[in-house]
Design an enzyme around this catalytic site. Structure first.
Site, PDB file in Angstrom:
ATOM      1  N   GLY A  46      74.523  49.591  17.520  1.00 12.65           N
ATOM      2  CA  GLY A  46      75.201  49.697  16.231  1.00 12.65           C
ATOM      3  C   GLY A  46      76.571  49.085  16.408  1.00 12.65           C
ATOM      4  CD  GLU A  47      80.930  47.070  15.548  1.00 15.62           C
ATOM      5  OE1 GLU A  47      79.937  46.307  15.426  1.00 15.62           O
ATOM      6  OE2 GLU A  47      81.914  46.780  16.245  1.00 15.62           O
ATOM      7  CB  SER A  48      80.758  50.609  20.499  1.00 18.17           C
ATOM      8  OG  SER A  48      81.565  49.461  20.488  1.00 18.17           O
ATOM      9  CB  CYS A  78      73.439  47.190  22.192  1.00 15.22           C
ATOM     10  SG  CYS A  78      74.257  45.668  21.765  1.00 15.22           S
ATOM     11  NE  ARG A 105      82.998  46.622  20.957  1.00 14.47           N
ATOM     12  CZ  ARG A 105      83.697  46.859  19.848  1.00 14.47           C
ATOM     13  NH1 ARG A 105      84.951  47.242  19.925  1.00 14.47           N
ATOM     14  NH2 ARG A 105      83.128  46.719  18.666  1.00 14.47           N
ATOM     15  CB  ILE A 134      71.944  41.932  18.166  1.00 17.33           C
ATOM     16  CG1 ILE A 134      70.448  41.609  18.062  1.00 17.33           C
ATOM     17  CG2 ILE A 134      72.630  41.762  16.806  1.00 17.33           C
ATOM     18  CD1 ILE A 134      69.646  42.627  17.278  1.00 17.33           C
ATOM     19  NE  ARG A 135      79.121  41.308  16.131  1.00 18.26           N
ATOM     20  CZ  ARG A 135      80.264  40.656  16.331  1.00 18.26           C
ATOM     21  NH1 ARG A 135      80.273  39.357  16.365  1.00 18.26           N
ATOM     22  NH2 ARG A 135      81.397  41.308  16.476  1.00 18.26           N
ATOM     23  CG  HIS A 171      69.032  45.789  20.282  1.00 24.55           C
ATOM     24  ND1 HIS A 171      69.471  46.940  19.649  1.00 24.55           N
ATOM     25  CD2 HIS A 171      70.112  44.993  20.396  1.00 24.55           C
ATOM     26  CE1 HIS A 171      70.766  46.835  19.390  1.00 24.55           C
ATOM     27  NE2 HIS A 171      71.183  45.658  19.829  1.00 24.55           N
ATOM     28  CD  GLU A 173      66.644  49.022  19.557  1.00 22.79           C
ATOM     29  OE1 GLU A 173      66.462  48.815  20.770  1.00 22.79           O
ATOM     30  OE2 GLU A 173      67.750  48.862  19.008  1.00 22.79           O
TER      31      GLU A 173
HETATM   32  N1  GLN Z   1      78.957  44.398  19.121  1.00 21.83           N
HETATM   33  C1  GLN Z   1      78.640  45.783  19.036  1.00 21.83           C
HETATM   34  C2  GLN Z   1      79.715  46.649  19.669  1.00 21.83           C
HETATM   35  O1  GLN Z   1      80.301  46.271  20.648  1.00 21.83           O
HETATM   36  C3  GLN Z   1      77.302  46.107  19.685  1.00 21.83           C
HETATM   37  C4  GLN Z   1      76.190  45.418  18.967  1.00 21.83           C
HETATM   38  C5  GLN Z   1      74.872  46.111  19.079  1.00 21.83           C
HETATM   39  O2  GLN Z   1      74.786  47.305  19.343  1.00 21.83           O
HETATM   40  N2  GLN Z   1      73.838  45.356  18.808  1.00 21.83           N
HETATM   41  O3  GLN Z   1      79.945  47.718  19.221  1.00 21.83           O
END
Ligand code: GLN
Length: 208
Positions: A46-48, A78, A105, A134-135, A171, A173
């Site tokens: 998600g977004e940490s 992630c 990150r 993903i990012r 990921h 999942e």
């Molecule tokens: N870029 C996100 C972060 O650092 C992580 C991305 C992800 O969980 N797919 O929070």
């Protein structure tokens, strides 16, 4: 076996689905008391920074640290991996500080935030594992006690384990491959049978 999935934000539904496919009860977790009866926990992608803020607001941080102290297996994916590790090299942010590793990150830059790669992950089997990034963060530094489970071809570390804590930058999942989830469930059942063994032992000592 009950393995909770932190459901504040991010890709929790996909993990719940995979755990259920593997025959495990997988409640979504949002409140501290929902952590009490779990045998394992997944912190999804998600977004940490957002997830950390929500974890603070919901009063989860202390309880998750206690779970780790009790040796309950926790798997960070992630953003979840960022939160499990000790420090972040390129952002000023707090983490749960549970794994002795430093992450970077969004390590792949904006031009290729997302890509896929077939990885060697010996602990899940000989077939390559199709990994979706993903990012994604990477692991930049590890200390003794950390086992490296997988690297990209250039040597960048993307999956690690420290006793009963597991973290990966990609990921699983988002694929149909259940092997990484099965690996985590093995960690969960190993702890359960270990604890059961302790009880049998303690029981034995109590017997006159
Ligand atoms: N870029 C996100 C972060 O650092 C992580 C991305 C992800 O969980 N797919 O929070």
């Amino acid at each position: 076996m009950r393995v909770g999935v932190l459901a504040l934000q991010g890709t929790f539904i996909e993990h719940i689905d995979m755990l259920q496919q593997l025959g495990v009860e997988a409640p979504p977790v949002r409140l501290p008391n929902e952590l009490n009866t779990l045998d394992g926990l997944i912190i999804p992608g998600g977004e940490s920074t957002t997830m950390l803020r929500l974890m603070e607001n919901f009063g989860l941080i202390q309880r998750i640290r206690e779970m780790a102290r009790d040796d309950v297996p926790i798997w960070g994916i992630c953003a979840g991996m960022v939160l499990l590790c000790r420090s972040v090299s390129n952002y000023e942010m707090e983490t749960l500080d549970l794994m002795r590793a430093e992450v970077r990150r969004n390590a792949f830059g904006s031009q290729i935030d997302s890509f896929e790669a077939d990885l060697e992950i010996p602990v899940v089997g000989r077939e390559p594992f199709h990994a979706i990034f993903i990012r994604a963060p990477i692991i930049e530094q590890v200390e003794p006690g950390i086992e490296t489970l997988s690297c990209l071809p250039d040597g960048t570390i993307v999956a690690i384990r420290q006793n009963r804590l597991l973290a990966c930058a990609f990921h699983p999942e988002f694929t149909d491959d259940l092997r990484f989830h099965s690996y985590f469930l093995n960690m969960v059942s190993q702890r359960l049978s270990h604890n059961h063994g302790d009880e049998v032992l303690r029981g034995g000592q109590l017997t006159p």
